[in-house]
Each structure stands twice: as structure tokens, then as C-alpha cells.
Design a protein around this motif. Structure first.
Motif, PDB file in Angstrom:
ATOM      1  N   CYS A  57       8.817   3.366  -9.860  1.00 16.75           N
ATOM      2  CA  CYS A  57       8.360   4.064 -11.068  1.00 16.75           C
ATOM      3  C   CYS A  57       9.415   4.037 -12.169  1.00 16.75           C
ATOM      4  O   CYS A  57       9.092   4.221 -13.340  1.00 16.75           O
ATOM      5  CB  CYS A  57       7.959   5.492 -10.743  1.00 16.75           C
ATOM      6  SG  CYS A  57       6.421   5.560  -9.805  1.00 16.75           S
ATOM      7  N   LEU A  66       1.180  -0.250  -4.734  1.00 19.33           N
ATOM      8  CA  LEU A  66       2.394  -0.387  -5.526  1.00 19.33           C
ATOM      9  C   LEU A  66       2.562  -1.853  -5.901  1.00 19.33           C
ATOM     10  O   LEU A  66       2.246  -2.732  -5.103  1.00 19.33           O
ATOM     11  CB  LEU A  66       3.619   0.065  -4.719  1.00 19.33           C
ATOM     12  CG  LEU A  66       3.549   1.442  -4.062  1.00 19.33           C
ATOM     13  CD1 LEU A  66       4.753   1.655  -3.169  1.00 19.33           C
ATOM     14  CD2 LEU A  66       3.461   2.519  -5.118  1.00 19.33           C
ATOM     15  N   ARG A 102       8.128   3.930  -3.815  1.00 19.14           N
ATOM     16  CA  ARG A 102       7.309   4.317  -4.967  1.00 19.14           C
ATOM     17  C   ARG A 102       8.157   4.987  -6.028  1.00 19.14           C
ATOM     18  O   ARG A 102       8.040   4.690  -7.217  1.00 19.14           O
ATOM     19  CB  ARG A 102       6.194   5.258  -4.524  1.00 19.14           C
ATOM     20  CG  ARG A 102       5.233   5.630  -5.620  1.00 19.14           C
ATOM     21  CD  ARG A 102       4.190   6.641  -5.109  1.00 19.14           C
ATOM     22  NE  ARG A 102       3.062   6.758  -5.973  1.00 19.14           N
ATOM     23  CZ  ARG A 102       3.065   7.417  -7.130  1.00 19.14           C
ATOM     24  NH1 ARG A 102       4.161   7.993  -7.565  1.00 19.14           N
ATOM     25  NH2 ARG A 102       1.972   7.488  -7.858  1.00 19.14           N
ATOM     26  N   THR A 142       1.874   1.552 -10.196  1.00 19.08           N
ATOM     27  CA  THR A 142       0.844   1.742  -9.182  1.00 19.08           C
ATOM     28  C   THR A 142      -0.520   1.402  -9.755  1.00 19.08           C
ATOM     29  O   THR A 142      -0.757   1.506 -10.953  1.00 19.08           O
ATOM     30  CB  THR A 142       0.814   3.202  -8.676  1.00 19.08           C
ATOM     31  OG1 THR A 142       0.530   4.061  -9.775  1.00 19.08           O
ATOM     32  CG2 THR A 142       2.122   3.603  -8.042  1.00 19.08           C
ATOM     33  N   ILE A 143      -1.404   0.970  -8.862  1.00 20.98           N
ATOM     34  CA  ILE A 143      -2.796   0.699  -9.205  1.00 20.98           C
ATOM     35  C   ILE A 143      -3.634   1.573  -8.289  1.00 20.98           C
ATOM     36  O   ILE A 143      -3.448   1.557  -7.078  1.00 20.98           O
ATOM     37  CB  ILE A 143      -3.158  -0.782  -8.956  1.00 20.98           C
ATOM     38  CG1 ILE A 143      -2.235  -1.711  -9.735  1.00 20.98           C
ATOM     39  CG2 ILE A 143      -4.606  -1.043  -9.313  1.00 20.98           C
ATOM     40  CD1 ILE A 143      -2.360  -3.167  -9.332  1.00 20.98           C
ATOM     41  N   SER A 144      -4.547   2.348  -8.853  1.00 15.70           N
ATOM     42  CA  SER A 144      -5.420   3.170  -8.019  1.00 15.70           C
ATOM     43  C   SER A 144      -6.857   2.707  -8.178  1.00 15.70           C
ATOM     44  O   SER A 144      -7.208   2.041  -9.143  1.00 15.70           O
ATOM     45  CB  SER A 144      -5.282   4.651  -8.395  1.00 15.70           C
ATOM     46  OG  SER A 144      -5.570   4.825  -9.755  1.00 15.70           O
ATOM     47  N   ARG A 186       0.851  -1.195   0.000  1.00 17.80           N
ATOM     48  CA  ARG A 186       0.000   0.000   0.000  1.00 17.80           C
ATOM     49  C   ARG A 186       0.880   1.235   0.000  1.00 17.80           C
ATOM     50  O   ARG A 186       1.888   1.295   0.693  1.00 17.80           O
ATOM     51  CB  ARG A 186      -0.884   0.033   1.240  1.00 17.80           C
ATOM     52  CG  ARG A 186      -1.974  -0.973   1.190  1.00 17.80           C
ATOM     53  CD  ARG A 186      -2.863  -0.824   2.383  1.00 17.80           C
ATOM     54  NE  ARG A 186      -3.737  -1.982   2.437  1.00 17.80           N
ATOM     55  CZ  ARG A 186      -4.942  -1.949   2.939  1.00 17.80           C
ATOM     56  NH1 ARG A 186      -5.402  -0.854   3.468  1.00 17.80           N
ATOM     57  NH2 ARG A 186      -5.686  -3.022   2.940  1.00 17.80           N
ATOM     58  N   SER A 187       0.497   2.207  -0.809  1.00 21.28           N
ATOM     59  CA  SER A 187       1.251   3.450  -0.895  1.00 21.28           C
ATOM     60  C   SER A 187       0.987   4.294   0.353  1.00 21.28           C
ATOM     61  O   SER A 187      -0.153   4.463   0.772  1.00 21.28           O
ATOM     62  CB  SER A 187       0.831   4.219  -2.148  1.00 21.28           C
ATOM     63  OG  SER A 187       1.611   5.366  -2.306  1.00 21.28           O
ATOM     64  N   GLY A 211      -6.588   4.865  -1.671  1.00 22.77           N
ATOM     65  CA  GLY A 211      -5.229   5.216  -2.061  1.00 22.77           C
ATOM     66  C   GLY A 211      -4.720   4.334  -3.185  1.00 22.77           C
ATOM     67  O   GLY A 211      -5.490   3.774  -3.958  1.00 22.77           O
ATOM     68  N   GLU A 212      -3.398   4.200  -3.245  1.00 22.75           N
ATOM     69  CA  GLU A 212      -2.762   3.437  -4.309  1.00 22.75           C
ATOM     70  C   GLU A 212      -2.127   2.163  -3.771  1.00 22.75           C
ATOM     71  O   GLU A 212      -1.808   2.063  -2.601  1.00 22.75           O
ATOM     72  CB  GLU A 212      -1.636   4.251  -4.953  1.00 22.75           C
ATOM     73  CG  GLU A 212      -2.082   5.452  -5.733  1.00 22.75           C
ATOM     74  CD  GLU A 212      -0.894   6.171  -6.335  1.00 22.75           C
ATOM     75  OE1 GLU A 212      -1.018   6.607  -7.487  1.00 22.75           O
ATOM     76  OE2 GLU A 212       0.138   6.303  -5.666  1.00 22.75           O
TER      77      GLU A 212
END
Length: 82
Positions: free
Chosen positions: A30, A47, A26, A37-39, A17-18, A44-45
Motif C-alpha cells: 500500500c 494484491l 498488503r 488491491t483489486i476487489s 490473494r489477500s 476477497g481481495e
């Protein structure tokens, strides 16, 4: 055809979890082609990082043999479609 190519491989997926604690992670993720990332999944996002690992490595001298075998399999699959 896919089963012949991915025999003896493992897929490792890491999820986190971000948050403020993972901000550094993160940023590093990237930069990788197999991460991101998945939102919209949770608050939240999330990772993720994926790795495909070949558990049965072949010697470099066998690459030509495996290439020819894959070509033959692909040819048979194409003929079966017709």
C-alpha cells in the motif's frame, strides 16, 4: 509513438490473494505507487505489484539524443492527425 518509447521493456505483474498470511505484504504494498488491491474479482481481495523494466538501458549521455528523437516522432504524429 508508444512502441518507440517502450521498446525492449518488460512488464512484470505480481498477484497474490489477500489473506492473514499476506497481511504484512498488503501493508508494505500500500506504500508503493505501483501496487495496490483489486476487489470484486474473487472472494476477497487480490494484491498486485507492477514493475516496468528497461532491458536496454542507455548511457546518460544519450538522453538528449533520445529526447530529440521522441520530439520528432511526436511532431510527425501530430502532423499526421491534422
Amino acid at each position: 509513438l508508444t512502441a518507440a518509447r517502450f521498446k525492449d521493456c518488460s512488464l512484470i505483474i505480481t498477484l497474490a490473494r489477500s489473506s492473514r498470511e499476506t497481511a504484512d505484504l498488503r501493508q508494505r504494498l500500500c506504500d508503493l505507487p505501483n501496487a495496490g488491491t483489486i476487489s470484486g474479482v474473487t472472494k476477497g481481495e487480490v494484491l498486485y505489484h507492477m514493475q516496468l523494466i528497461d532491458m536496454d538501458l542507455k548511457h546518460v549521455s544519450k538522453i538528449r539524443t533520445h529526447y530529440e528523437k521522441d520530439k520528432l516522432i511526436a511532431s510527425i504524429m501530430e502532423q499526421a492527425k491534422a
